[in-house]
Motif scaffolding. Structure first.
Motif, PDB file in Angstrom:
ATOM      1  N   GLN A  28       0.826  -1.222   0.000  1.00 64.26           N
ATOM      2  CA  GLN A  28       0.000   0.000   0.000  1.00 64.26           C
ATOM      3  C   GLN A  28       0.861   1.274   0.000  1.00 64.26           C
ATOM      4  O   GLN A  28       0.319   2.380  -0.010  1.00 64.26           O
ATOM      5  CB  GLN A  28      -0.877   0.040   1.261  1.00 64.26           C
ATOM      6  N   ASN A  29       2.179   1.116   0.070  1.00 58.11           N
ATOM      7  CA  ASN A  29       3.105   2.263   0.135  1.00 58.11           C
ATOM      8  C   ASN A  29       2.747   3.218   1.281  1.00 58.11           C
ATOM      9  O   ASN A  29       2.655   4.424   1.095  1.00 58.11           O
ATOM     10  CB  ASN A  29       3.114   3.012  -1.211  1.00 58.11           C
ATOM     11  N   LEU A  30       2.573   2.620   2.467  1.00 61.17           N
ATOM     12  CA  LEU A  30       2.175   3.418   3.631  1.00 61.17           C
ATOM     13  C   LEU A  30       3.356   3.894   4.455  1.00 61.17           C
ATOM     14  O   LEU A  30       3.261   4.880   5.179  1.00 61.17           O
ATOM     15  CB  LEU A  30       1.273   2.574   4.560  1.00 61.17           C
ATOM     16  N   LEU A  31       4.462   3.135   4.388  1.00 62.52           N
ATOM     17  CA  LEU A  31       5.582   3.451   5.273  1.00 62.52           C
ATOM     18  C   LEU A  31       6.535   4.444   4.618  1.00 62.52           C
ATOM     19  O   LEU A  31       7.192   4.144   3.623  1.00 62.52           O
ATOM     20  CB  LEU A  31       6.339   2.170   5.656  1.00 62.52           C
ATOM     21  N   ASN A  32       6.576   5.634   5.177  1.00 55.15           N
ATOM     22  CA  ASN A  32       7.451   6.713   4.715  1.00 55.15           C
ATOM     23  C   ASN A  32       7.468   6.870   3.189  1.00 55.15           C
ATOM     24  O   ASN A  32       8.531   6.834   2.554  1.00 55.15           O
ATOM     25  CB  ASN A  32       8.877   6.499   5.242  1.00 55.15           C
ATOM     26  N   PRO A  33       6.277   7.050   2.590  1.00 51.12           N
ATOM     27  CA  PRO A  33       6.234   7.153   1.131  1.00 51.12           C
ATOM     28  C   PRO A  33       7.053   8.344   0.620  1.00 51.12           C
ATOM     29  O   PRO A  33       7.168   9.357   1.301  1.00 51.12           O
ATOM     30  CB  PRO A  33       4.741   7.363   0.825  1.00 51.12           C
ATOM     31  N   GLY A  34       7.624   8.173  -0.558  1.00 49.78           N
ATOM     32  CA  GLY A  34       8.391   9.277  -1.163  1.00 49.78           C
ATOM     33  C   GLY A  34       9.810   9.366  -0.668  1.00 49.78           C
ATOM     34  O   GLY A  34      10.570  10.215  -1.118  1.00 49.78           O
ATOM     35  N   ARG A  35      10.195   8.511   0.269  1.00 44.63           N
ATOM     36  CA  ARG A  35      11.575   8.508   0.756  1.00 44.63           C
ATOM     37  C   ARG A  35      12.306   7.293   0.176  1.00 44.63           C
ATOM     38  O   ARG A  35      11.704   6.262  -0.059  1.00 44.63           O
ATOM     39  CB  ARG A  35      11.617   8.443   2.290  1.00 44.63           C
ATOM     40  N   VAL A  36      13.569   7.409  -0.040  1.00 47.14           N
ATOM     41  CA  VAL A  36      14.457   6.403  -0.639  1.00 47.14           C
ATOM     42  C   VAL A  36      14.068   6.138  -2.104  1.00 47.14           C
ATOM     43  O   VAL A  36      14.820   6.444  -3.018  1.00 47.14           O
ATOM     44  CB  VAL A  36      14.522   5.084   0.155  1.00 47.14           C
ATOM     45  N   LEU A  37      12.874   5.547  -2.296  1.00 46.74           N
ATOM     46  CA  LEU A  37      12.360   5.346  -3.658  1.00 46.74           C
ATOM     47  C   LEU A  37      11.248   6.356  -3.860  1.00 46.74           C
ATOM     48  O   LEU A  37      10.365   6.469  -3.022  1.00 46.74           O
ATOM     49  CB  LEU A  37      11.804   3.936  -3.794  1.00 46.74           C
ATOM     50  N   GLY A  38      11.257   7.084  -4.947  1.00 45.60           N
ATOM     51  CA  GLY A  38      10.260   8.145  -5.141  1.00 45.60           C
ATOM     52  C   GLY A  38       8.858   7.625  -5.326  1.00 45.60           C
ATOM     53  O   GLY A  38       8.609   6.458  -5.375  1.00 45.60           O
TER      54      GLY A  38
END
Ligand code: FAD
Ligand code: MLT
Ligand code: ZN
Length: 474
Positions: A464-474
């Motif tokens: 679901q891309n819930l954990l720290n989205p937008g960090r490390v991988l855009g």
């Protein structure tokens, strides 16, 4: 009316531990503003769980409502990885209430602590039990072990003890689904499949939430001595490093390099710290020798090393601290560079690694390119030369406002420096991580197959891309 999600989070963690903007008396800026003041986000709520079961329940509630989660420890990260974005839709999961030392096993040489334990408190707990926990960095009074593991922090003892990853034997993690992985083993050998611990370490909160860790302890050294040496060039600093490895062996626990301009900023903003030796030397080196025998032995070894270095011409002047307070004073100068640089104004920070042997050529060539590209630019160079890790920082020319400088130059300066790093077979992030600041650059400099595997891992563990989205991988 309070949102049902906030009501649920308050039922899990208690009213006092879910902070929102609804209460005008509550200032959320300590959780929303990053340390370098690069970004100010806006959180839906700051949630402060008190135990692992509460973390799991919070994550389950977030998963059910597709609410993104930004894990946060001491918020000392330097790459905008631990603060929320500006949407007002993300929760900050602040781990600082989970700060207990759970256990010490002296025979196994391990300590088990919760993720929110401040690094300095962890060091003190180890010390009280008669051991050394060697991770050490300038932010140790406020960073947490969860953040150190999240970023795989380096610091000043890596040359001997390795990064945080090397100090960790087991983890307890809450997954993106709110399940608990009980991985707090204190085992030094365990070949039962994929290494999930090392996958979590350095994942910057994007794969799971670290709630506790089992870490390695070491015997305390019998003596620890610190020396400050003036060196005529970066090449000489590398030569000194070789000599120090040869003569001190595993006793070499610190080898830090500091450029003249970096030290002049400490002198300017913290004159009471009294930077030693000549201000004229282009570089200075801080060395630490830890000895298992005695102070006399350590001092004799250290003095012999420095004499040999003076004779070889790679040191022009040197001083060995007479006592603990002098040694702490020298380290204090080194650790104050980051703060002095921040006082000087916004700057472009680089945290790069290059094979040690190639650092002198990298610095000479890149300095020249930068001076041509941005005339008057001031280089705040320092770092962990023993690990091939330089903080190759770029400060605005004298009198130029930092914000304007960043706006006009950040992109092309980063491109120039990172292209040079690639040319010298280095990494664009040695220890601070990718966070948000380098997310756009990673695809340009990371091996595409490695990047594809990273994306596949992220998708599998956090679909679901819930954990720290937008960090490390855009
Ligand atoms: P935060 O800043 O709160 O978070 C950092 C990252 O980790 C974020 O992506 C966050 O989402 C994630 N995270 C935090 N807690 C958890 C958790 N429990 N589970 C999963 N993910 C989590 N760094 C070095 O490597 N070496 C240095 O020498 C060094 N010196 C510094 C000196 C100063 C003065 C300052 C201000 C910073 C320095 N740093 C250094 C950077 C910083 O201190 C480290 O990155 C540190 O590890 C961050 O810890 P934190 O608790 O503050 O984490
Ligand atoms: C350091 O080595 O002091 C830190 O990594 C912080 C910095 O880069 O400023
Ligand atoms: Zn550093």
């Amino acid at each position: 009316m309070t949102q049902p999600m906030i009501v649920q989070l308050r039922q899990i963690c208690g009213n006092a531990n879910v902070l929102t903007h609804d209460d005008p008396a509550t200032d959320l800026s300590p959780w929303e503003q990053d340390w370098r003041k690069r970004v100010r986000g806006r959180a839906l709520a700051v949630v402060r769980p008190g135990n692992t079961a509460q973390v799991a329940a919070v994550v389950k509630a977030c998963a059910a409502t597709s609410t993104p989660i930004v894990p946060q420890g001491g918020n000392t990260g330097l790459v905008v990885g631990g603060v929320p974005d500006s949407s007002g839709q993300q929760i900050v999961l602040s781990m600082t209430r989970m700060n207990a030392v759970r256990a010490i096993d002296p025979a196994n040489l391990t300590i088990t602590v919760e993720a929110g334990c401040v690094l300095q408190n962890l060091q003190a707990a180890a010390d009280k039990a008669g051991f050394l926990f060697p991770l050490s960095l300038g932010a140790e009074g406020s960073c947490t072990i969860g953040g150190n593991l999240g970023t795989n922090a380096g610091g000043t003892q890596v040359v001997r003890y390795g990064n945080t990853r090397e100090l960790c034997l087991g983890l307890e993690v809450v997954t993106a689904q709110g399940e608990i992985w009980h991985g707090l083993s204190g085992l030094r050998k365990d070949n039962t499949g994929y290494d999930l611990r090392n996958l979590m370490i350095g994942s910057e909160g994007t794969l799971g939430i670290i709630t506790a860790a089992t870490l390695k302890l070491y015997p305390q050294p019998a003596a620890q001595l610190t020396a400050w040496a003036a060196v005529p060039s970066m090449q000489a600093a590398v030569q000194l490093l070789g000599l120090a490895h040869q003569r001190l062996g595993p006793g070499l626990t610190g080898f830090e390099v500091m450029g003249q301009f970096a030290l002049s900023l400490v002198d300017k903003h913290y004159p009471q710290l009294r930077v030693p030796l000549s201000q004229e030397s282009p570089w200075c080196v801080l060395l630490e020798n830890s000895d298992s025998e005695s102070e006399t032995h350590a001092r004799a070894q250290f003095e012999a090393l420095l004499e040999a270095a003076l004779e070889a011409g790679c040191v022009t002047d040197a001083v060995v601290a007479e006592n603990l307070s002098q040694a702490q004073g020298l380290w204090h100068i080194r650790e104050s560079i980051t703060l002095a640089q921040a006082q000087e104004g916004l700057n472009i920070k680089h945290d790069i690694s290059i094979p040690v042997s190639r650092i002198p050529a990298f610095v000479a060539e890149t300095d020249a390119l930068l001076a041509r590209e941005v005339p008057g630019v001031r280089m705040v160079d320092f770092g962990h030369l023993g690990d091939g890790n330089l903080h190759y920082n770029v400060q605005a020319p004298e009198g130029v406002d930092g914000q304007t400088f960043l706006h006009e130059n950040e992109e092309r300066v980063n491109t120039l420096v990172f292209d040079q790093v690639a040319k010298f077979d280095g990494s664009i992030s040695a220890e601070h991580g990718v966070g948000e600041l380098k997310v756009g650059k990673l695809p340009l400099y990371k091996d595409p197959t490695a990047l594809a595997m990273m994306r596949a891992v992220k998708k599998a563990l956090d679909p679901q891309n819930l954990l720290n989205p937008g960090r490390v991988l855009g």
